[in-house]
Design a protein around this motif. Structure first.
Motif, PDB file in Angstrom:
ATOM      1  N   HIS A 172       1.408  17.976  58.864  1.00 48.74           N
ATOM      2  CA  HIS A 172       2.146  18.116  57.619  1.00 48.74           C
ATOM      3  C   HIS A 172       1.442  17.715  56.012  1.00 48.74           C
ATOM      4  O   HIS A 172       1.572  17.810  54.884  1.00 48.74           O
ATOM      5  N   TYR A 173       0.199  17.609  56.545  1.00 48.80           N
ATOM      6  CA  TYR A 173      -1.061  16.576  55.578  1.00 48.80           C
ATOM      7  C   TYR A 173      -2.425  17.839  55.781  1.00 48.80           C
ATOM      8  O   TYR A 173      -3.319  17.688  56.990  1.00 48.80           O
ATOM      9  N   PRO A 174      -2.325  18.693  55.155  1.00 42.48           N
ATOM     10  CA  PRO A 174      -3.128  19.943  55.673  1.00 42.48           C
ATOM     11  C   PRO A 174      -4.795  19.619  55.287  1.00 42.48           C
ATOM     12  O   PRO A 174      -5.457  19.634  55.398  1.00 42.48           O
TER      13      PRO A 174
ATOM     14  N   ALA B 167       7.123  10.401  50.642  1.00 40.30           N
ATOM     15  CA  ALA B 167       8.295  11.363  50.357  1.00 40.30           C
ATOM     16  C   ALA B 167       8.721  11.974  51.263  1.00 40.30           C
ATOM     17  O   ALA B 167       9.965  12.249  51.194  1.00 40.30           O
ATOM     18  N   ARG B 168       8.360  12.398  52.468  1.00 40.22           N
ATOM     19  CA  ARG B 168       8.473  12.939  53.803  1.00 40.22           C
ATOM     20  C   ARG B 168       9.645  11.615  54.516  1.00 40.22           C
ATOM     21  O   ARG B 168      10.606  12.006  54.720  1.00 40.22           O
ATOM     22  N   ALA B 169       9.357  10.764  54.217  1.00 36.91           N
ATOM     23  CA  ALA B 169       9.983   9.656  55.283  1.00 36.91           C
ATOM     24  C   ALA B 169      11.439   9.757  54.410  1.00 36.91           C
ATOM     25  O   ALA B 169      12.395   9.416  54.918  1.00 36.91           O
ATOM     26  N   GLU B 170      11.751   9.565  52.895  1.00 39.37           N
ATOM     27  CA  GLU B 170      12.764   9.828  52.443  1.00 39.37           C
ATOM     28  C   GLU B 170      13.746  10.662  52.380  1.00 39.37           C
ATOM     29  O   GLU B 170      15.003  10.661  52.163  1.00 39.37           O
ATOM     30  N   GLN B 171      13.466  12.199  53.326  1.00 36.47           N
ATOM     31  CA  GLN B 171      14.623  13.070  53.320  1.00 36.47           C
ATOM     32  C   GLN B 171      14.552  13.099  54.813  1.00 36.47           C
ATOM     33  O   GLN B 171      14.124  12.928  56.160  1.00 36.47           O
ATOM     34  N   PRO B 172      16.132  13.258  54.808  1.00 35.28           N
ATOM     35  CA  PRO B 172      16.538  12.848  56.326  1.00 35.28           C
ATOM     36  C   PRO B 172      16.087  14.389  56.933  1.00 35.28           C
ATOM     37  O   PRO B 172      15.692  15.702  56.921  1.00 35.28           O
ATOM     38  N   GLY B 173      15.986  14.193  58.034  1.00 35.47           N
ATOM     39  CA  GLY B 173      15.502  14.936  59.144  1.00 35.47           C
ATOM     40  C   GLY B 173      14.555  15.719  59.373  1.00 35.47           C
ATOM     41  O   GLY B 173      13.924  16.294  59.894  1.00 35.47           O
ATOM     42  N   VAL B 174      13.678  14.982  58.387  1.00 28.79           N
ATOM     43  CA  VAL B 174      12.001  16.037  57.992  1.00 28.79           C
ATOM     44  C   VAL B 174      10.926  14.465  58.420  1.00 28.79           C
ATOM     45  O   VAL B 174      11.114  13.302  58.711  1.00 28.79           O
ATOM     46  N   THR B 175      10.657  14.770  59.666  1.00 35.17           N
ATOM     47  CA  THR B 175       9.548  14.333  60.510  1.00 35.17           C
ATOM     48  C   THR B 175       8.084  13.675  59.585  1.00 35.17           C
ATOM     49  O   THR B 175       7.239  14.349  58.863  1.00 35.17           O
ATOM     50  N   ALA B 176       8.165  12.387  59.341  1.00 33.63           N
ATOM     51  CA  ALA B 176       6.826  12.087  58.281  1.00 33.63           C
ATOM     52  C   ALA B 176       5.970  11.677  59.188  1.00 33.63           C
ATOM     53  O   ALA B 176       4.825  11.903  58.573  1.00 33.63           O
TER      54      ALA B 176
END
Length: 170
Positions: free
Chosen positions: A36-38, A159-168
């Motif tokens: 997720h970090y291109p 930002a990704r860590a705060e999204q439910p169900g998203v791998t950060a």
């Protein structure tokens, strides 16, 4: 027993070779996991190519000086890289810690090549000095890139860590 400047240069070249083996393994493991970090992944992949080129330059220096790399040091470096990769996988903030560790590692490489340049100059090995001067430019560029982009990587992670169900993490 006295150690000559030539002996030290040879040992340090072997150390640098092992360090680059470690860097390749560490970077490859990290790049494989960055989904997720291109931008970070692309720069790491570019630096893997640079690292392989650096290994070739060091191989030429070793050959020209009539010495070989240290298999034990190379294996030790690869094992350390494996340990770092496995250890990083368990961290929930792997991408941030990996970017921070990468910055630190790049600066160790800069210090290593600074030392090699001075040692090669001291013994009159202009070819090794020139090779290390080429390598250090790439190491400094990677360190600068990581430092410049660390805020962006951190913010994307947060930002990704705060999204439910998203791998950060990666």
């Amino acid at each position: 027993m006295t150690t000559t400047a030539e002996d030290n240069l040879n040992d340090w070249l072997r150390d640098a070779h092992a360090m680059e083996q470690q860097a390749e393994k560490m970077l490859s493991a990290q790049a494989e996991r960055l989904e997720h970090y291109p931008d970070l992944r692309a720069r790491i992949v570019q630096h893997i190519d640079e690292t392989r080129w650096q290994q070739g330059m060091l191989d030429q220096c070793l050959t020209r000086r009539g010495i070989s790399n240290s298999v034990i040091k190379d294996m030790g470096g690869k094992l350390m890289a494996l340990g770092q990769a496995v250890g990083g996988m368990t961290a929930s903030d792997e991408v941030v810690k990996g970017a921070m560790a990468g910055y630190v590692f790049e600066n160790i490489e800069v210090a290593t090549y600074t030392t090699l340049i001075a040692a090669a100059q001291a013994v009159g090995d202009s070819a090794t000095q020139a090779a290390c001067e080429q390598i250090i430019v790439q190491e400094k560029a990677m360190a600068a890139w990581l430092l410049e982009h660390l805020p962006q990587v951190t913010q994307a992670f947060l930002a990704r860590a705060e999204q439910p169900g998203v791998t950060a993490k990666v």
